[in-house]
Scaffold this motif. Sequence first.
Motif, PDB file in Angstrom:
ATOM      1  N   GLY A  37       0.768  -1.173  -0.104  1.00  0.00           N
ATOM      2  CA  GLY A  37      -0.117   0.167  -0.146  1.00  0.00           C
ATOM      3  C   GLY A  37       0.898   1.234  -0.128  1.00  0.00           C
ATOM      4  N   GLN A  38       2.137   1.190  -0.413  1.00  0.00           N
ATOM      5  CA  GLN A  38       3.071   2.414  -0.080  1.00  0.00           C
ATOM      6  C   GLN A  38       3.389   2.745  -1.498  1.00  0.00           C
ATOM      7  OE1 GLN A  38       6.092   1.080   2.383  1.00  0.00           O
ATOM      8  NE2 GLN A  38       4.795   0.396   3.936  1.00  0.00           N
ATOM      9  N   GLY A  39       2.499   2.213  -2.414  1.00  0.00           N
ATOM     10  CA  GLY A  39       3.122   2.809  -4.115  1.00  0.00           C
ATOM     11  C   GLY A  39       2.914   4.229  -4.353  1.00  0.00           C
ATOM     12  N   SER A  40       2.246   5.074  -3.772  1.00  0.00           N
ATOM     13  CA  SER A  40       1.840   6.410  -3.830  1.00  0.00           C
ATOM     14  C   SER A  40       2.909   6.914  -3.327  1.00  0.00           C
ATOM     15  CB  SER A  40       0.604   6.809  -3.462  1.00  0.00           C
ATOM     16  OG  SER A  40      -0.438   6.407  -4.118  1.00  0.00           O
ATOM     17  N   ILE A  79      -0.955   7.118  -7.287  1.00  0.00           N
ATOM     18  CA  ILE A  79      -0.884   6.304  -8.231  1.00  0.00           C
ATOM     19  C   ILE A  79      -2.256   5.687  -8.763  1.00  0.00           C
ATOM     20  CG2 ILE A  79       1.590   6.035  -8.302  1.00  0.00           C
ATOM     21  CD1 ILE A  79       0.899   3.220  -7.168  1.00  0.00           C
ATOM     22  N   SER A  80      -3.343   5.825  -8.098  1.00  0.00           N
ATOM     23  CA  SER A  80      -4.598   5.119  -7.998  1.00  0.00           C
ATOM     24  C   SER A  80      -5.107   5.177  -9.548  1.00  0.00           C
ATOM     25  CB  SER A  80      -5.443   5.705  -7.140  1.00  0.00           C
ATOM     26  OG  SER A  80      -5.745   7.157  -7.518  1.00  0.00           O
ATOM     27  N   LYS A  94      -8.147   5.922  -2.063  1.00  0.00           N
ATOM     28  CA  LYS A  94      -8.192   6.532  -3.544  1.00  0.00           C
ATOM     29  C   LYS A  94      -8.275   5.420  -4.503  1.00  0.00           C
ATOM     30  CE  LYS A  94      -5.922  10.658  -2.781  1.00  0.00           C
ATOM     31  NZ  LYS A  94      -5.015  11.156  -1.477  1.00  0.00           N
ATOM     32  N   CYS A  95      -7.874   4.185  -4.140  1.00  0.00           N
ATOM     33  CA  CYS A  95      -8.050   3.321  -5.265  1.00  0.00           C
ATOM     34  C   CYS A  95      -9.551   2.627  -5.279  1.00  0.00           C
ATOM     35  CB  CYS A  95      -7.181   1.940  -4.904  1.00  0.00           C
ATOM     36  SG  CYS A  95      -5.376   2.361  -5.067  1.00  0.00           S
ATOM     37  N   ALA A  96     -10.242   2.562  -3.978  1.00  0.00           N
ATOM     38  CA  ALA A  96     -11.418   2.154  -4.091  1.00  0.00           C
ATOM     39  C   ALA A  96     -12.442   3.230  -4.862  1.00  0.00           C
ATOM     40  CB  ALA A  96     -11.905   1.811  -2.619  1.00  0.00           C
TER      41      ALA A  96
END
Length: 203
Positions: free
Chosen positions: A103-106, A113-114, A158-160
């Motif tokens: 979950g640390q991609g952004s 990055i979503s 944000k992804c959701a």
Amino acid sequence: MEKYETFTYELDGNLYINLTSKCTNDCTFCVRNEHTSYFGYKLWLSREPSAREVLDQIPQDISRYKEYVFCGFGEPTMRLETLCEIGKELKKRDATVRLNTNGQGSMIAGRDISADLAEAVDKINVSLNDDNARDYVKLCRPAYGEAAFEGLQDFAKKCAARGIQTWFSVVDVIGAEKIEKCREIAQACGVTLRVRPYIKESD
Ligand code: SF4
């Protein structure tokens, strides 16, 4: 540590894609700390694959696997560009694509990055692991310190919101009280919570 070129591996009817051995966490429970292999697969990479090298290992008959899952001995979003290139191609071919992530991609990319992920994956499993920042840091030893716990929640939210099926996962060993708190965190982020058993299988 011996290293290999295991860029994809099969498990439970899914094809897993192993893009990197780098990770922003150093979880105390990470299988790669104690084992050289995972269900018999040697997942420590001697080098990182290109998108083409991975796509060359995808079968012509895309329905051969239930899901194509970015998950290996590292954090897939550390290779965002390659991940998106592969994911978009798989989705074009009607595959179901899942990302397993810390979950640390952004935080890694330094931006949200979503939107990129919405084009490349259908489902995201974010490892929540614990119910508060202090314990998360003790357990996962993130490079970003306590900020990682907030960061992964923001990422999931944000992804959701972009319509990606997103859930948090925790391991049952944390106990009922923490699981309940994790459920509340998930609810606040607009995602679900999945509780899974601790995986011991490996050699
Ligand atoms: S986030 Fe995953 S790959 Fe990274 S250290 Fe933790 S368990 Fe291992």
